[in-house]
Design a protein around this motif. Structure first.
Motif, short mmCIF file in Angstrom:
data_model
loop_
_atom_site.label_atom_id
_atom_site.label_comp_id
_atom_site.label_asym_id
_atom_site.label_seq_id
_atom_site.Cartn_x
_atom_site.Cartn_y
_atom_site.Cartn_z
N VAL A 15 0.81 -1.22 0.00
CA VAL A 15 0.00 0.00 0.00
C VAL A 15 0.84 1.27 0.00
O VAL A 15 0.30 2.36 -0.19
CB VAL A 15 -1.00 0.03 1.19
CG1 VAL A 15 -1.97 -1.12 1.09
CG2 VAL A 15 -0.27 0.03 2.51
N ASN A 16 2.14 1.14 0.21
CA ASN A 16 3.01 2.31 0.27
C ASN A 16 4.10 2.18 -0.79
O ASN A 16 5.14 1.57 -0.56
CB ASN A 16 3.64 2.42 1.67
CG ASN A 16 4.50 3.65 1.83
OD1 ASN A 16 4.97 4.23 0.87
ND2 ASN A 16 4.73 4.02 3.07
N PRO A 17 3.87 2.79 -1.97
CA PRO A 17 4.86 2.65 -3.05
C PRO A 17 6.23 3.22 -2.69
O PRO A 17 7.24 2.71 -3.16
CB PRO A 17 4.25 3.41 -4.21
CG PRO A 17 2.95 3.95 -3.77
CD PRO A 17 2.72 3.56 -2.35
N THR A 18 6.28 4.23 -1.85
CA THR A 18 7.56 4.79 -1.44
C THR A 18 8.37 3.77 -0.64
O THR A 18 9.56 3.58 -0.89
CB THR A 18 7.35 6.08 -0.61
OG1 THR A 18 6.60 7.00 -1.39
CG2 THR A 18 8.67 6.68 -0.19
N LEU A 19 7.72 3.10 0.30
CA LEU A 19 8.38 2.06 1.08
C LEU A 19 8.82 0.92 0.17
O LEU A 19 9.96 0.45 0.26
CB LEU A 19 7.44 1.51 2.17
CG LEU A 19 7.97 0.33 2.98
CD1 LEU A 19 9.25 0.70 3.74
CD2 LEU A 19 6.89 -0.18 3.92
N ARG A 20 7.95 0.49 -0.72
CA ARG A 20 8.28 -0.59 -1.65
C ARG A 20 9.50 -0.22 -2.49
O ARG A 20 10.44 -1.01 -2.64
CB ARG A 20 7.08 -0.91 -2.54
CG ARG A 20 7.33 -2.04 -3.50
CD ARG A 20 6.10 -2.41 -4.31
NE ARG A 20 5.55 -1.26 -5.00
CZ ARG A 20 4.32 -0.78 -4.82
NH1 ARG A 20 3.50 -1.34 -3.96
NH2 ARG A 20 3.89 0.26 -5.49
N ASP A 21 9.50 1.00 -3.05
CA ASP A 21 10.63 1.42 -3.87
C ASP A 21 11.92 1.49 -3.06
O ASP A 21 12.98 1.09 -3.53
CB ASP A 21 10.35 2.78 -4.50
CG ASP A 21 9.26 2.71 -5.56
OD1 ASP A 21 8.92 1.59 -6.02
OD2 ASP A 21 8.73 3.78 -5.92
N ASN A 24 13.15 -2.03 -2.42
CA ASN A 24 13.62 -2.64 -3.66
C ASN A 24 14.99 -2.12 -4.07
O ASN A 24 15.63 -2.70 -4.94
CB ASN A 24 12.61 -2.44 -4.78
CG ASN A 24 11.48 -3.43 -4.71
OD1 ASN A 24 11.66 -4.56 -4.29
ND2 ASN A 24 10.30 -3.02 -5.13
N GLN A 25 15.46 -1.04 -3.45
CA GLN A 25 16.78 -0.49 -3.76
C GLN A 25 17.89 -1.17 -2.97
O GLN A 25 19.06 -0.89 -3.19
CB GLN A 25 16.79 1.02 -3.48
CG GLN A 25 15.85 1.81 -4.35
CD GLN A 25 16.15 1.67 -5.82
OE1 GLN A 25 17.30 1.73 -6.24
NE2 GLN A 25 15.12 1.43 -6.61
N SER A 26 17.54 -2.05 -2.05
CA SER A 26 18.57 -2.69 -1.23
C SER A 26 19.51 -3.52 -2.11
O SER A 26 19.08 -4.21 -3.03
CB SER A 26 17.94 -3.57 -0.15
OG SER A 26 17.15 -4.57 -0.72
N ALA A 27 20.78 -3.43 -1.78
CA ALA A 27 21.81 -4.11 -2.57
C ALA A 27 21.95 -5.59 -2.20
O ALA A 27 22.36 -6.40 -3.03
CB ALA A 27 23.15 -3.41 -2.39
N LEU A 59 14.86 -11.02 -5.41
CA LEU A 59 14.02 -9.85 -5.20
C LEU A 59 14.15 -8.87 -6.37
O LEU A 59 13.74 -7.75 -6.29
CB LEU A 59 14.41 -9.16 -3.89
CG LEU A 59 13.43 -8.15 -3.30
CD1 LEU A 59 12.10 -8.83 -3.00
CD2 LEU A 59 14.00 -7.54 -2.05
N ALA A 60 14.72 -9.34 -7.46
CA ALA A 60 14.80 -8.51 -8.66
C ALA A 60 13.40 -8.14 -9.12
O ALA A 60 13.20 -7.11 -9.73
CB ALA A 60 15.56 -9.23 -9.76
N SER A 61 12.44 -9.02 -8.83
CA SER A 61 11.05 -8.68 -9.11
C SER A 61 10.57 -7.71 -8.04
O SER A 61 11.23 -7.51 -7.04
CB SER A 61 10.19 -9.94 -9.10
OG SER A 61 10.21 -10.53 -7.82
N GLU A 62 9.44 -7.11 -8.27
CA GLU A 62 8.90 -6.17 -7.31
C GLU A 62 8.55 -6.86 -6.01
O GLU A 62 8.15 -8.02 -5.99
CB GLU A 62 7.65 -5.50 -7.88
CG GLU A 62 7.94 -4.57 -9.03
CD GLU A 62 8.77 -3.36 -8.62
OE1 GLU A 62 8.48 -2.76 -7.57
OE2 GLU A 62 9.72 -3.04 -9.34
N LEU A 63 8.66 -6.15 -4.91
CA LEU A 63 8.33 -6.69 -3.59
C LEU A 63 6.88 -7.16 -3.56
O LEU A 63 6.55 -8.09 -2.85
CB LEU A 63 8.56 -5.62 -2.52
CG LEU A 63 8.42 -6.04 -1.07
CD1 LEU A 63 9.44 -7.12 -0.74
CD2 LEU A 63 8.64 -4.84 -0.17
#
Length: 69
Positions: A15-21, A24-27, A59-63
């Motif tokens: 529900v929170n695209p900012t959190l998801r993005d 998803n940036q984690s290395a 996790l290359a796919s979306e969370l």
């Protein structure tokens, strides 16, 4: 408790695209877990793998596509 933390993070990311993005940036898994911990979700890398049945490399796919949650 761990299962609930993982499920809560998953739901929050849906529900929170900012959190998801952000997540998803984690290395790597350690960075992902640290980012989740900073957001108030407590679990280890091994607990995450156990609950989600995959490694962060997958996790290359979306969370939002995490299987099993």
């Amino acid at each position: 408790m761990v299962k609930e933390a993982v499920a809560q993070l998953f739901r929050a990311a849906q529900v929170n695209p900012t959190l998801r993005d952000q997540l998803n940036q984690s290395a790597d898994i350690e960075q992902f877990v640290a980012m989740a911990r900073d957001c108030g979700y407590e679990f280890t890398a091994e607990e995450w793998r156990s609950m989600t049945q995959f490694a962060v490399e997958e996790l290359a796919s979306e969370l939002s596509e995490i299987p099993g949650l």
